[in-house]
Design a protein around this motif. Sequence first.
Motif, PDB file in Angstrom:
ATOM      1  N   TRP A 258      40.119  36.265 -14.272  1.00 25.96           N
ATOM      2  CA  TRP A 258      38.986  35.512 -14.800  1.00 25.96           C
ATOM      3  C   TRP A 258      38.284  36.335 -15.882  1.00 25.96           C
ATOM      4  O   TRP A 258      38.172  37.563 -15.760  1.00 25.96           O
ATOM      5  CB  TRP A 258      37.954  35.238 -13.706  1.00 25.96           C
ATOM      6  N   PHE A 259      37.813  35.664 -16.904  1.00 29.30           N
ATOM      7  CA  PHE A 259      36.802  36.249 -17.796  1.00 29.30           C
ATOM      8  C   PHE A 259      35.525  35.496 -17.484  1.00 29.30           C
ATOM      9  O   PHE A 259      35.330  34.373 -17.968  1.00 29.30           O
ATOM     10  CB  PHE A 259      37.164  36.062 -19.278  1.00 29.30           C
ATOM     11  N   GLY A 260      34.676  36.061 -16.629  1.00 32.34           N
ATOM     12  CA  GLY A 260      33.497  35.314 -16.188  1.00 32.34           C
ATOM     13  C   GLY A 260      33.953  34.024 -15.525  1.00 32.34           C
ATOM     14  O   GLY A 260      34.783  34.062 -14.611  1.00 32.34           O
ATOM     15  N   PRO A 261      33.463  32.880 -15.985  1.00 28.29           N
ATOM     16  CA  PRO A 261      33.851  31.611 -15.352  1.00 28.29           C
ATOM     17  C   PRO A 261      35.244  31.125 -15.803  1.00 28.29           C
ATOM     18  O   PRO A 261      35.786  30.186 -15.222  1.00 28.29           O
ATOM     19  CB  PRO A 261      32.769  30.633 -15.842  1.00 28.29           C
ATOM     20  N   LEU A 262      35.801  31.743 -16.820  1.00 30.61           N
ATOM     21  CA  LEU A 262      37.068  31.263 -17.384  1.00 30.61           C
ATOM     22  C   LEU A 262      38.269  31.814 -16.609  1.00 30.61           C
ATOM     23  O   LEU A 262      38.498  33.022 -16.566  1.00 30.61           O
ATOM     24  CB  LEU A 262      37.165  31.679 -18.861  1.00 30.61           C
ATOM     25  N   HIS A 263      39.014  30.913 -15.980  1.00 30.23           N
ATOM     26  CA  HIS A 263      40.184  31.296 -15.175  1.00 30.23           C
ATOM     27  C   HIS A 263      41.384  31.410 -16.124  1.00 30.23           C
ATOM     28  O   HIS A 263      42.153  30.469 -16.295  1.00 30.23           O
ATOM     29  CB  HIS A 263      40.415  30.239 -14.099  1.00 30.23           C
ATOM     30  N   VAL A 264      41.535  32.578 -16.726  1.00 32.27           N
ATOM     31  CA  VAL A 264      42.430  32.707 -17.880  1.00 32.27           C
ATOM     32  C   VAL A 264      43.897  32.857 -17.475  1.00 32.27           C
ATOM     33  O   VAL A 264      44.785  32.406 -18.206  1.00 32.27           O
ATOM     34  CB  VAL A 264      41.940  33.838 -18.817  1.00 32.27           C
ATOM     35  N   LEU A 265      44.156  33.447 -16.303  1.00 31.74           N
ATOM     36  CA  LEU A 265      45.525  33.458 -15.758  1.00 31.74           C
ATOM     37  C   LEU A 265      45.456  32.843 -14.364  1.00 31.74           C
ATOM     38  O   LEU A 265      44.757  33.366 -13.489  1.00 31.74           O
ATOM     39  CB  LEU A 265      46.098  34.875 -15.693  1.00 31.74           C
TER      40      LEU A 265
ATOM     41  N   GLY B  62      52.773  28.705 -26.561  1.00 32.15           N
ATOM     42  CA  GLY B  62      51.705  27.852 -26.045  1.00 32.15           C
ATOM     43  C   GLY B  62      50.539  27.864 -27.008  1.00 32.15           C
ATOM     44  O   GLY B  62      50.442  28.737 -27.864  1.00 32.15           O
ATOM     45  N   PRO B  63      49.642  26.901 -26.829  1.00 31.11           N
ATOM     46  CA  PRO B  63      48.498  26.793 -27.742  1.00 31.11           C
ATOM     47  C   PRO B  63      47.623  28.040 -27.719  1.00 31.11           C
ATOM     48  O   PRO B  63      47.640  28.808 -26.743  1.00 31.11           O
ATOM     49  CB  PRO B  63      47.715  25.588 -27.207  1.00 31.11           C
ATOM     50  N   SER B  64      46.869  28.218 -28.778  1.00 26.83           N
ATOM     51  CA  SER B  64      45.915  29.317 -28.863  1.00 26.83           C
ATOM     52  C   SER B  64      44.921  29.213 -27.699  1.00 26.83           C
ATOM     53  O   SER B  64      44.481  28.130 -27.350  1.00 26.83           O
ATOM     54  CB  SER B  64      45.185  29.203 -30.211  1.00 26.83           C
ATOM     55  N   GLY B  65      44.633  30.359 -27.090  1.00 24.08           N
ATOM     56  CA  GLY B  65      43.668  30.375 -25.989  1.00 24.08           C
ATOM     57  C   GLY B  65      44.283  30.100 -24.629  1.00 24.08           C
ATOM     58  O   GLY B  65      43.574  30.028 -23.625  1.00 24.08           O
ATOM     59  N   SER B  66      45.611  29.964 -24.571  1.00 23.38           N
ATOM     60  CA  SER B  66      46.230  29.621 -23.282  1.00 23.38           C
ATOM     61  C   SER B  66      46.433  30.820 -22.363  1.00 23.38           C
ATOM     62  O   SER B  66      46.799  30.657 -21.203  1.00 23.38           O
ATOM     63  CB  SER B  66      47.551  28.873 -23.504  1.00 23.38           C
ATOM     64  N   GLY B  67      46.213  32.039 -22.883  1.00 20.79           N
ATOM     65  CA  GLY B  67      46.293  33.229 -22.029  1.00 20.79           C
ATOM     66  C   GLY B  67      47.502  34.104 -22.295  1.00 20.79           C
ATOM     67  O   GLY B  67      47.774  35.039 -21.532  1.00 20.79           O
ATOM     68  N   LYS B  68      48.206  33.868 -23.386  1.00 17.31           N
ATOM     69  CA  LYS B  68      49.431  34.618 -23.681  1.00 17.31           C
ATOM     70  C   LYS B  68      49.144  36.104 -23.905  1.00 17.31           C
ATOM     71  O   LYS B  68      49.828  36.966 -23.362  1.00 17.31           O
ATOM     72  CB  LYS B  68      50.147  34.022 -24.909  1.00 17.31           C
ATOM     73  N   SER B  69      48.123  36.392 -24.715  1.00 21.69           N
ATOM     74  CA  SER B  69      47.797  37.805 -24.979  1.00 21.69           C
ATOM     75  C   SER B  69      47.290  38.486 -23.717  1.00 21.69           C
ATOM     76  O   SER B  69      47.633  39.635 -23.436  1.00 21.69           O
ATOM     77  CB  SER B  69      46.732  37.921 -26.079  1.00 21.69           C
ATOM     78  N   THR B  70      46.490  37.768 -22.956  1.00 17.19           N
ATOM     79  CA  THR B  70      45.977  38.338 -21.703  1.00 17.19           C
ATOM     80  C   THR B  70      47.130  38.662 -20.760  1.00 17.19           C
ATOM     81  O   THR B  70      47.129  39.705 -20.097  1.00 17.19           O
ATOM     82  CB  THR B  70      44.986  37.358 -21.036  1.00 17.19           C
ATOM     83  N   LEU B  71      48.131  37.800 -20.723  1.00 18.55           N
ATOM     84  CA  LEU B  71      49.316  38.043 -19.899  1.00 18.55           C
ATOM     85  C   LEU B  71      50.004  39.348 -20.325  1.00 18.55           C
ATOM     86  O   LEU B  71      50.313  40.203 -19.491  1.00 18.55           O
ATOM     87  CB  LEU B  71      50.277  36.866 -20.032  1.00 18.55           C
TER      88      LEU B  71
HETATM   89  P1  ADP Z   1      46.230  33.386 -26.409  1.00 17.73           P
HETATM   90  O1  ADP Z   1      46.804  34.741 -26.657  1.00 17.73           O
HETATM   91  O2  ADP Z   1      47.166  32.446 -25.718  1.00 17.73           O
HETATM   92  O3  ADP Z   1      45.654  32.770 -27.639  1.00 17.73           O
HETATM   93  P2  ADP Z   1      44.208  34.855 -24.947  1.00 17.73           P
HETATM   94  O4  ADP Z   1      44.890  35.489 -23.804  1.00 17.73           O
HETATM   95  O5  ADP Z   1      43.881  35.695 -26.117  1.00 17.73           O
HETATM   96  O6  ADP Z   1      45.028  33.541 -25.386  1.00 17.73           O
HETATM   97  O7  ADP Z   1      42.852  34.206 -24.456  1.00 17.73           O
HETATM   98  C1  ADP Z   1      42.788  33.287 -23.382  1.00 17.73           C
HETATM   99  C2  ADP Z   1      41.347  32.864 -23.189  1.00 17.73           C
HETATM  100  O8  ADP Z   1      40.588  33.973 -22.730  1.00 17.73           O
HETATM  101  C3  ADP Z   1      40.673  32.374 -24.455  1.00 17.73           C
HETATM  102  O9  ADP Z   1      39.817  31.312 -24.105  1.00 17.73           O
HETATM  103  C4  ADP Z   1      39.884  33.570 -24.928  1.00 17.73           C
HETATM  104  O10 ADP Z   1      38.752  33.171 -25.650  1.00 17.73           O
HETATM  105  C5  ADP Z   1      39.504  34.230 -23.614  1.00 17.73           C
HETATM  106  N1  ADP Z   1      39.355  35.687 -23.715  1.00 17.73           N
HETATM  107  C6  ADP Z   1      40.294  36.550 -24.159  1.00 17.73           C
HETATM  108  N2  ADP Z   1      39.855  37.820 -24.085  1.00 17.73           N
HETATM  109  C7  ADP Z   1      38.592  37.758 -23.575  1.00 17.73           C
HETATM  110  C8  ADP Z   1      37.591  38.727 -23.250  1.00 17.73           C
HETATM  111  N3  ADP Z   1      37.825  40.041 -23.409  1.00 17.73           N
HETATM  112  N4  ADP Z   1      36.420  38.266 -22.765  1.00 17.73           N
HETATM  113  C9  ADP Z   1      36.202  36.953 -22.560  1.00 17.73           C
HETATM  114  N5  ADP Z   1      37.087  35.984 -22.831  1.00 17.73           N
HETATM  115  C10 ADP Z   1      38.274  36.373 -23.337  1.00 17.73           C
END
Ligand code: ADP
Length: 261
Positions: free
Chosen positions: A31-38, A55-64
């Motif tokens: 989670w990033f705060g309320p955002l369930h990113v993975l 996948g679309p921008s913001g889907s969590g690929k970089s976070t993965l």
């Molecule tokens: P992608 O690479 O698929 O575009 P990201 O993994 O970069 O997606 O981001 C997934 C979601 O997490 C997005 O909504 C992004 O705004 C949010 N996010 C990414 N990094 C952070 C962070 N450090 N703090 C808060 N939100 C984040």
Amino acid sequence: MDTQTEATTPEPTEPPHTGEPLVVLDGVNKWFGPLHVLQDINLTVHTGEVVVVIGPSGSGKSTLCRAINRLEPIDSGTITVDGSVLPEEGKALARLRSEVGMVFQSFNLFAHKTILENVTLGPVKVRREKSDLVRERAMGLLERVGVANQAEKYPAQLSGGQQQRVAIARALAMQPKVMLFDEPTSALDPEMINEVLDVMTSLAREGMTMIVVTHEMGFARRAANRVVFMADGQIVEQATPDEFFTNPQSERARDFLSKIL
Ligand code: ADP
Ligand code: MG
């Protein structure tokens, strides 16, 4: 339409692969705060496998990617690399992290080091290898990515495509078991994209295990064993490139493909 093959199961099945599991994500949540990113990510990447993540921008690929390299802590689940659970911190983490090479969108080379120094620094400083051996290996890698004649120059003297190839050589110098690429060509001028993709394609053909986030569908078709489609923090679908591009199962994948192809 064959309704029986329509994706109705929550857990998409992965195409078979003969290698041993090398990177295993099991029930990973972040989670990033309320955002369930993975959201409960289960993913196994086998030795020698090339997995393209789209996948679309913001889907969590970089976070993965960042989670696999422990640049980003996860909230639950486990990530193992070659059988070892990634530790939270310390020397063991540094060692495991060096088994996962990472190449980012921005090349992140050290501006005040030469190209050769950029490649030798990690093995000499982090792994304490002998500098003459490392230097030899580094020159071999610069040769392989086609920039050996730039070894004594500084990053700013090279084109973006050359710098990204140096970044690949730098990651390879640590002799990683798996290479992660996060949109490695997105920051490049169009005429330089292929020189980087060509290096990645040859790495794939040589058997390197790779996880590649990219919008380059030609590369995915050419080099990937599997395409993983992510949306809203979930793996929505995964299949061979041929299956995925010709017969995407989910509405979201069809929608995404219609926008980028
Ligand atoms: P992608 O690479 O698929 O575009 P990201 O993994 O970069 O997606 O981001 C997934 C979601 O997490 C997005 O909504 C992004 O705004 C949010 N996010 C990414 N990094 C952070 C962070 N450090 N703090 C808060 N939100 C984040
Ligand atoms: Mg990203």
